[in-house]
Write a protein that holds these residues in place. Structure first.
Motif, mmCIF file in Angstrom:
data_model
loop_
_atom_site.group_PDB
_atom_site.id
_atom_site.type_symbol
_atom_site.label_atom_id
_atom_site.label_comp_id
_atom_site.label_asym_id
_atom_site.label_seq_id
_atom_site.Cartn_x
_atom_site.Cartn_y
_atom_site.Cartn_z
ATOM 1 N N LYS A 296 0.772 -1.373 0.063
ATOM 2 C CA LYS A 296 -0.024 0.098 0.077
ATOM 3 C C LYS A 296 0.721 1.266 -0.103
ATOM 4 C CE LYS A 296 -4.205 -1.741 2.201
ATOM 5 N NZ LYS A 296 -4.898 -1.654 3.384
ATOM 6 N N SER A 297 1.992 1.174 0.731
ATOM 7 C CA SER A 297 2.805 2.356 0.796
ATOM 8 C C SER A 297 3.350 2.625 -0.450
ATOM 9 C CB SER A 297 3.813 2.128 2.004
ATOM 10 O OG SER A 297 4.894 1.198 1.456
ATOM 11 N N GLN A 298 3.410 1.558 -1.444
ATOM 12 C CA GLN A 298 3.948 1.861 -2.730
ATOM 13 C C GLN A 298 3.025 2.448 -3.717
ATOM 14 O OE1 GLN A 298 5.036 -2.037 -3.842
ATOM 15 N NE2 GLN A 298 7.493 -1.544 -3.335
ATOM 16 N N ILE A 299 1.822 2.588 -3.536
ATOM 17 C CA ILE A 299 0.922 3.188 -4.570
ATOM 18 C C ILE A 299 1.060 4.689 -4.797
ATOM 19 C CG2 ILE A 299 -1.441 3.467 -4.954
ATOM 20 C CD1 ILE A 299 -2.112 1.148 -3.290
ATOM 21 N N ASN A 300 1.361 5.232 -3.534
ATOM 22 C CA ASN A 300 1.689 6.745 -3.819
ATOM 23 C C ASN A 300 3.001 7.005 -4.367
ATOM 24 O OD1 ASN A 300 -1.072 7.530 -3.209
ATOM 25 N ND2 ASN A 300 -0.536 7.631 -1.029
ATOM 26 N N PRO A 301 4.028 6.379 -3.921
ATOM 27 C CA PRO A 301 5.288 6.666 -4.515
ATOM 28 C C PRO A 301 5.282 6.335 -5.905
ATOM 29 C CG PRO A 301 5.361 5.509 -2.325
ATOM 30 C CD PRO A 301 4.074 5.565 -2.545
ATOM 31 N N HIS A 302 4.550 5.478 -6.435
ATOM 32 C CA HIS A 302 4.492 5.105 -7.689
ATOM 33 C C HIS A 302 4.021 6.304 -8.631
ATOM 34 C CE1 HIS A 302 4.583 2.400 -11.328
ATOM 35 N NE2 HIS A 302 3.350 2.991 -11.501
ATOM 36 N N PHE A 303 2.938 6.845 -8.177
ATOM 37 C CA PHE A 303 2.137 7.863 -8.802
ATOM 38 C C PHE A 303 3.573 9.039 -8.801
ATOM 39 C CE2 PHE A 303 0.292 12.039 -8.157
ATOM 40 C CZ PHE A 303 -0.245 12.218 -9.317
ATOM 41 N N LEU A 304 3.913 9.199 -7.556
ATOM 42 C CA LEU A 304 4.947 10.408 -7.254
ATOM 43 C C LEU A 304 6.254 10.155 -8.369
ATOM 44 C CD1 LEU A 304 4.760 10.846 -3.435
ATOM 45 C CD2 LEU A 304 4.003 12.383 -5.273
ATOM 46 N N PHE A 305 6.786 8.693 -8.489
ATOM 47 C CA PHE A 305 7.669 8.546 -9.495
ATOM 48 C C PHE A 305 7.773 9.189 -10.676
ATOM 49 C CE2 PHE A 305 10.249 5.739 -12.311
ATOM 50 C CZ PHE A 305 11.301 5.906 -12.000
ATOM 51 N N ASN A 306 6.633 9.028 -11.280
ATOM 52 C CA ASN A 306 6.255 9.578 -12.615
ATOM 53 C C ASN A 306 6.165 10.975 -12.822
ATOM 54 O OD1 ASN A 306 5.962 6.962 -13.762
ATOM 55 N ND2 ASN A 306 3.998 6.739 -13.417
ATOM 56 N N THR A 307 5.453 11.494 -11.623
ATOM 57 C CA THR A 307 5.524 13.055 -11.382
ATOM 58 C C THR A 307 6.752 13.625 -11.189
ATOM 59 O OG1 THR A 307 3.465 12.786 -10.374
ATOM 60 C CG2 THR A 307 4.181 14.924 -10.141
ATOM 61 N N LEU A 308 7.660 13.165 -10.487
ATOM 62 C CA LEU A 308 8.930 13.452 -10.311
ATOM 63 C C LEU A 308 9.780 13.720 -11.414
ATOM 64 C CD1 LEU A 308 9.933 11.621 -6.852
ATOM 65 C CD2 LEU A 308 9.643 14.163 -7.315
ATOM 66 N N ASN A 309 9.588 12.686 -12.449
ATOM 67 C CA ASN A 309 10.565 12.763 -13.619
ATOM 68 C C ASN A 309 9.846 14.007 -14.554
ATOM 69 O OD1 ASN A 309 12.097 10.409 -13.270
ATOM 70 N ND2 ASN A 309 10.394 9.199 -14.266
ATOM 71 N N PHE A 310 8.547 14.404 -14.555
ATOM 72 C CA PHE A 310 8.316 15.543 -15.032
ATOM 73 C C PHE A 310 9.039 16.811 -14.454
ATOM 74 C CE2 PHE A 310 5.086 18.768 -14.713
ATOM 75 C CZ PHE A 310 4.941 19.261 -16.044
ATOM 76 N N LEU A 311 8.648 16.720 -12.996
ATOM 77 C CA LEU A 311 9.251 18.057 -12.337
ATOM 78 C C LEU A 311 10.797 18.143 -12.390
ATOM 79 C CD1 LEU A 311 7.485 17.560 -8.852
ATOM 80 C CD2 LEU A 311 7.060 19.216 -10.641
ATOM 81 N N HIS A 312 11.518 17.122 -12.674
ATOM 82 C CA HIS A 312 13.061 17.169 -12.986
ATOM 83 C C HIS A 312 13.362 17.686 -14.209
ATOM 84 C CE1 HIS A 312 16.848 15.501 -14.439
ATOM 85 N NE2 HIS A 312 17.388 15.876 -13.493
ATOM 86 N N ASN A 313 12.615 17.570 -15.335
ATOM 87 C CA ASN A 313 12.550 17.794 -16.597
ATOM 88 C C ASN A 313 12.312 19.376 -16.670
ATOM 89 O OD1 ASN A 313 13.458 15.448 -17.734
ATOM 90 N ND2 ASN A 313 11.578 14.701 -18.227
ATOM 91 N N THR A 314 11.391 19.677 -15.814
ATOM 92 C CA THR A 314 10.926 21.303 -15.897
ATOM 93 C C THR A 314 11.913 21.852 -15.188
ATOM 94 O OG1 THR A 314 8.683 20.424 -16.008
ATOM 95 C CG2 THR A 314 8.858 22.637 -15.250
ATOM 96 N N ALA A 315 12.479 21.457 -14.053
ATOM 97 C CA ALA A 315 13.445 22.156 -13.265
ATOM 98 C C ALA A 315 14.771 22.496 -13.922
ATOM 99 C CB ALA A 315 13.470 21.421 -11.911
ATOM 100 N N ILE A 316 15.074 21.674 -14.913
ATOM 101 C CA ILE A 316 16.444 21.976 -15.571
ATOM 102 C C ILE A 316 16.141 23.146 -16.299
ATOM 103 C CG2 ILE A 316 17.646 21.016 -17.480
ATOM 104 C CD1 ILE A 316 17.061 18.038 -16.641
ATOM 105 N N LYS A 317 15.221 23.417 -16.811
ATOM 106 C CA LYS A 317 14.973 24.840 -17.439
ATOM 107 C C LYS A 317 14.734 26.016 -16.350
ATOM 108 C CE LYS A 317 13.169 22.378 -21.393
ATOM 109 N NZ LYS A 317 11.910 22.252 -22.193
#
Length: 356
Positions: A175-196
């Protein structure tokens, strides 16, 4: 318990006395019906005293020593038992004669009849006591089997309970992995945005992404990961929190020893480290938090020592993390791990000794 045992023994003795009373009465009545009279009381006292001694000596001394032993040992002990029985019988008779309790000297009786009567009574009570011993032995064996089955059933119940708790722990972990899984995909988006837009955020985003990736990585069939990976996640977790607190955390992380070829359950070490950021005083320069890992062959000593937080309201502890940690260790490392928690008003120490 002592009273119960004493009561059982008293019940056993009363039952034996009752049975012997019935038996002796029965034999005396038979003699009276056949002869029309009974013998002197002294004859009965000496005769039954000797036969009762034979009965219990055979049941509790001789049979336990000859059971499942070689035949020649059994024959030897029975012959010795018969010799002792015969000797005691004639000694009792002579003493009775000397004190005038017998009218005739037993040595005057025909030797053949005396030996025949002795053999008959010895065989008679030997057979009775043998049956008595076998009944007691069967009861004891059945009780032993019942106790073994009971213990086996209790072990199965305990195993099932432990398995159930482990499953619940695994479910909580999933159960604790459900939210991190969603966050993991979101973090990739944030990282790509933060580079700029905010390059300074890329490093903490990557650290958090690594932690999420580690949590989401499929666990091998044996349930264990490389120890070096677990330790890297601790380092990443600490670095990430250093970013959160502007690198002002007073915390050291030391590894001594070789981690090569060593495997461990995932998140075993990360769980107590995570607790540091809830309950420890992380900005105390005089008493920094110390996380030490010492490895000697496949033995690992993991220690955390910290001051308790006092400057702000601490998190409310439910003990779920440590509880799940203990359940997983009990399931995967039975008899090969030890957790020690030493807590005072100011300090908290967590120690885990584990054989990997």
């Amino acid at each position: 318990m002592i009273f119960a045992i004493t009561s059982e023994k008293a019940k056993f003795y009363r039952a034996n006395i009752f049975v012997w009373t019935l038996f002796i009465t029965y034999e005396i009545m038979i003699v009276y019906l056949m002869r029309g009279s009974t013998g002197p009381l002294s004859d009965y006292v000496s005769s039954y005293a000797l036969n009762i001694i034979l009965f219990y000596a055979n049941s509790y001394i001789v049979w336990p020593r000859i059971y499942k032993r070689p035949l020649h040992i059994a024959i030897t002990l029975i012959i010795l038992e018969f010799a002792a029985y015969t000797a005691l019988k004639f000694i009792f008779s002579e003493i009775y004669f000397l004190f005038g309790l017998l009218e005739t000297n037993p040595m005057d009786n025909p030797i053949f009849l005396s030996i025949a009567a002795t053999v008959y009574r010895f065989t008679y009570f030997f057979g009775l006591s043998t049956g008595y011993w076998f009944v007691l032995n069967i009861i004891a064996q059945r009780k032993e089997i019942t106790d073994l089955e009971k213990n086996k059933l209790l072990d199965q119940i305990n195993h099932q309970e432990l398995k159930k708790k482990l499953i619940n722990s695994e479910i909580a972990y999933l159960k604790s992995q459900i939210n991190p899984h969603f966050l993991f995909n979101t973090l990739n988006f944030l990282h790509n945005t933060a580079i700029k837009t905010s390059p300074q955020l890329t490093r903490p985003i990557l650290l958090l992404s690594d932690i999420m990736r580690y949590a989401l990585t499929e666990i091998p069939k044996n349930g264990k990961v490389e120890l070096s990976e677990e330790l890297e996640q601790i380092a990443s977790f600490i670095d990430l929190n250093q970013f959160r607190f502007d690198h002002n955390l007073q915390l050291s992380f030391t590894i001594i020893g070789n981690t090569a070829n060593l495997r461990i359950l995932p998140l075993i070490l990360l769980t107590p480290v995570e607790n540091i950021f809830k309950y420890a005083d992380l900005k105390n320069a005089e008493h920094p938090v110390k996380i030490n890992v010492e490895i000697n062959n496949n033995e690992m000593q993991f220690t955390i020592n910290n001051r308790k937080i006092r400057t702000r309201k601490p998190f409310q502890s439910h003990g779920v993390g440590i509880k799940n940690l203990k359940l997983r260790l009990d399931a995967y490392y039975p008899e090969s791990h030890e957790i020690q928690i030493i807590e005072t008003a100011d300090n908290y120490t967590f120690k885990l000794q584990i054989t990997l």
